[in-house]
Design a protein around this motif. Structure first.
Motif, PDB file in Angstrom:
ATOM      1  N   UNK A   1       2.608 -34.373 -32.873  1.00  0.00           N
ATOM      2  CA  UNK A   1       2.352 -34.553 -31.447  1.00  0.00           C
ATOM      3  C   UNK A   1       0.868 -34.819 -31.238  1.00  0.00           C
ATOM      4  N   UNK A   2       0.513 -35.666 -30.287  1.00  0.00           N
ATOM      5  CA  UNK A   2      -0.908 -35.848 -30.006  1.00  0.00           C
ATOM      6  C   UNK A   2      -1.497 -34.531 -29.509  1.00  0.00           C
ATOM      7  N   UNK A   3      -2.748 -34.291 -29.830  1.00  0.00           N
ATOM      8  CA  UNK A   3      -3.401 -33.093 -29.311  1.00  0.00           C
ATOM      9  C   UNK A   3      -3.458 -33.137 -27.786  1.00  0.00           C
ATOM     10  N   UNK A   4      -3.398 -31.988 -27.167  1.00  0.00           N
ATOM     11  CA  UNK A   4      -3.446 -31.878 -25.705  1.00  0.00           C
ATOM     12  C   UNK A   4      -2.477 -32.872 -25.053  1.00  0.00           C
ATOM     13  N   UNK A   5      -1.219 -32.857 -25.409  1.00  0.00           N
ATOM     14  CA  UNK A   5      -0.274 -33.891 -24.974  1.00  0.00           C
ATOM     15  C   UNK A   5      -0.205 -34.042 -23.455  1.00  0.00           C
ATOM     16  N   UNK A   6      -0.351 -35.286 -23.012  1.00  0.00           N
ATOM     17  CA  UNK A   6      -0.238 -35.614 -21.599  1.00  0.00           C
ATOM     18  C   UNK A   6      -1.418 -35.208 -20.741  1.00  0.00           C
TER      19      UNK A   6
ATOM     20  N   UNK B   1      -9.838 -24.767 -28.283  1.00  0.00           N
ATOM     21  CA  UNK B   1     -10.542 -25.251 -29.471  1.00  0.00           C
ATOM     22  C   UNK B   1      -9.531 -25.499 -30.586  1.00  0.00           C
ATOM     23  N   UNK B   2      -9.414 -26.744 -31.002  1.00  0.00           N
ATOM     24  CA  UNK B   2      -8.452 -27.099 -32.049  1.00  0.00           C
ATOM     25  C   UNK B   2      -9.105 -27.326 -33.401  1.00  0.00           C
TER      26      UNK B   2
ATOM     27  N   UNK C   1     -24.067 -16.369 -22.450  1.00  0.00           N
ATOM     28  CA  UNK C   1     -23.839 -17.286 -21.331  1.00  0.00           C
ATOM     29  C   UNK C   1     -23.532 -18.691 -21.833  1.00  0.00           C
ATOM     30  N   UNK C   2     -24.244 -19.153 -22.882  1.00  0.00           N
ATOM     31  CA  UNK C   2     -23.975 -20.497 -23.394  1.00  0.00           C
ATOM     32  C   UNK C   2     -22.571 -20.600 -23.982  1.00  0.00           C
ATOM     33  N   UNK C   3     -22.182 -19.610 -24.743  1.00  0.00           N
ATOM     34  CA  UNK C   3     -20.842 -19.618 -25.331  1.00  0.00           C
ATOM     35  C   UNK C   3     -19.774 -19.575 -24.236  1.00  0.00           C
ATOM     36  N   UNK C   4     -19.974 -18.734 -23.251  1.00  0.00           N
ATOM     37  CA  UNK C   4     -19.020 -18.658 -22.144  1.00  0.00           C
ATOM     38  C   UNK C   4     -18.967 -19.984 -21.394  1.00  0.00           C
ATOM     39  N   UNK C   5     -20.129 -20.603 -21.186  1.00  0.00           N
ATOM     40  CA  UNK C   5     -20.168 -21.878 -20.488  1.00  0.00           C
ATOM     41  C   UNK C   5     -19.371 -22.945 -21.215  1.00  0.00           C
TER      42      UNK C   5
ATOM     43  N   UNK D   1     -15.611 -24.371 -19.872  1.00  0.00           N
ATOM     44  CA  UNK D   1     -15.440 -25.799 -19.598  1.00  0.00           C
ATOM     45  C   UNK D   1     -14.389 -26.393 -20.518  1.00  0.00           C
ATOM     46  N   UNK D   2     -14.374 -25.977 -21.774  1.00  0.00           N
ATOM     47  CA  UNK D   2     -13.362 -26.443 -22.720  1.00  0.00           C
ATOM     48  C   UNK D   2     -11.968 -26.118 -22.224  1.00  0.00           C
ATOM     49  N   UNK D   3     -11.798 -24.905 -21.730  1.00  0.00           N
ATOM     50  CA  UNK D   3     -10.482 -24.490 -21.238  1.00  0.00           C
ATOM     51  C   UNK D   3     -10.071 -25.311 -20.033  1.00  0.00           C
ATOM     52  N   UNK D   4     -11.036 -25.608 -19.171  1.00  0.00           N
ATOM     53  CA  UNK D   4     -10.740 -26.428 -17.990  1.00  0.00           C
ATOM     54  C   UNK D   4     -10.362 -27.843 -18.394  1.00  0.00           C
ATOM     55  N   UNK D   5     -11.116 -28.446 -19.298  1.00  0.00           N
ATOM     56  CA  UNK D   5     -10.880 -29.831 -19.699  1.00  0.00           C
ATOM     57  C   UNK D   5      -9.548 -29.973 -20.421  1.00  0.00           C
TER      58      UNK D   5
END
Length: 364
Positions: free
Chosen positions: A42-47, A109-110, A349-353, A357-361
């Motif tokens: 399956x493509x990553x992050x399908x759809x 994170x994949x 803070x940088x790691x959380x940032x 954002x990764x989770x949102x994207x």
């Protein structure tokens, strides 16, 4: 004599059975189809789309190169003492890395880059007196390093992650006696990965081939020879997907682009996010480019609270992006994933940032 040969045959049969079992039990398969990464067919992050940008098929990652770090130099190992124990512990480092992997995956994170010769434990450095290499001077593997690597790759396989295993790092490559030792190291590492049956591993031959490598075969003009060497080794009809990287902002040369299964870029030094877009476009215009996925696996720019940053710029250009963070001057233990000792949690803070954002994207 008959009994001797019977015993040898039995041992070979057992070895074959164990290797076959290792391959059968693997859970994660990474593939490239066109300009997309696929995991388990399956493509990553399908759809997934984010703000009109296609996310499906990308491979978001982070530079976690010190997961198997150690220092064989008794004069410098004191630099890596944990604040609580006042001692360095390579096994603790790997165990704490593994403990955080489900948390990284839960944020989308994949992939992550882990290096057999690490990276600068200060983030950036000129001299590197420490000795951190999973290879001996002649190119043989160091069993303790590879045992730690096996634990990480096993867990990644269980979690459905596709790590990038980097072989060489400038400042440590000089410890090889000669070019033959470099070639032997590539062959031994590839053979080990294939024998273990991993189907979730990508290869980065060396980190930033155009930066201070002693051996010519690791430099831009010839590094494609090692890419092709990795591609030439197969087991049971399969081989490893492979590339190499250049320094920040650089566009890969034709020989690397032609040989690579995916194209690695670095964003260090690229302060203007628009130049990330330009770097991706320039890469796609290199002679020999045939539509491979483009992937940043090192970029030390942040501004994750801003609409436009290097992460979002890469995403808009349909390039995967990788977070590079290190502990800066006078910062605390929780900062940085490259600085040793490492706090592998998401506690600064940088790691959380980045992870927010990764989770949102990615929609995780």
């Amino acid at each position: 004599m008959k009994t001797f040969f019977t015993s040898i045959f039995a041992l070979l049969l057992i070895s074959f059975s164990l290797n076959s079992f290792a391959q059968q039990k693997r859970k994660t398969l990474v593939e490239i189809r066109g300009d997309q990464f696929f995991i388990n067919d399956k493509p990553t992050y399908p759809g997934r789309y984010w703000k009109g940008n296609k996310i499906e098929g990308l491979l978001m990652n982070s530079r976690m190169v010190q997961g198997i770090f150690d220092d064989l130099n008794p004069e410098t190992v004191k630099n890596w003492e944990y604040p609580d124990t006042k001692a360095w512990d390579a096994d603790r480092n790997t165990a704490e890395f593994i403990a955080q992997m489900p948390n990284w995956k839960a944020h989308g994170l994949l992939s992550f880059t882990i290096n057999l010769q690490g990276g600068s434990p200060f983030g950036y450095s000129q001299g590197q007196p420490w000795i951190n290499s999973a290879f001996t001077e002649s190119g043989e593997i160091r069993e303790d390093y590879f045992q730690r690597l096996e634990k990480i790759l096993d867990r990644a396989d269980e979690l459905g992650m596709a790590p990038i295993v980097g072989f060489f790092y400038f400042g440590q490559d000089e410890r090889f006696t000669d070019e033959k030792a470099v070639i032997r190291a590539v062959e031994n590492a590839v053979d080990w990965i294939l024998e273990k049956g991993y189907t979730n591993v990508l290869i980065e031959v060396n980190n930033e081939c155009n930066v201070r490598y002693d051996h010519e075969i690791l430099q831009p003009e010839r590094v494609h020879e090692l890419i092709n060497l990795v591609k030439s080794k197969e087991k049971d009809g399969r081989r490893l997907l492979v590339s190499t990287s250049y320094g920040g902002g650089a566009v890969p040369k034709e020989n690397v682009v032609k040989s690579s299964d995916f194209i690695l870029l670095h964003g260090n030094g690229v302060k203007d996010p628009h130049k990330i877009t330009a770097q991706v476009e320039a890469t796609r215009n290199v002679a020999g480019y045939s539509g491979q996925p483009i992937l940043y696996n090192e970029d030390d720019h942040f501004d994750f609270d801003q609409e436009l940053n290097n992460f979002t710029a890469a995403t808009a250009a349909y390039a995967s992006w990788g977070f590079f963070d290190y502990r800066m001057k006078d910062e605390g233990f929780e900062q940085g994933y490259q600085s040793v000792p490492v706090d592998w949690g998401i506690n600064s803070d940088r790691k959380k940032g980045f992870f927010n954002l990764l989770k949102e994207i990615t929609g995780y």
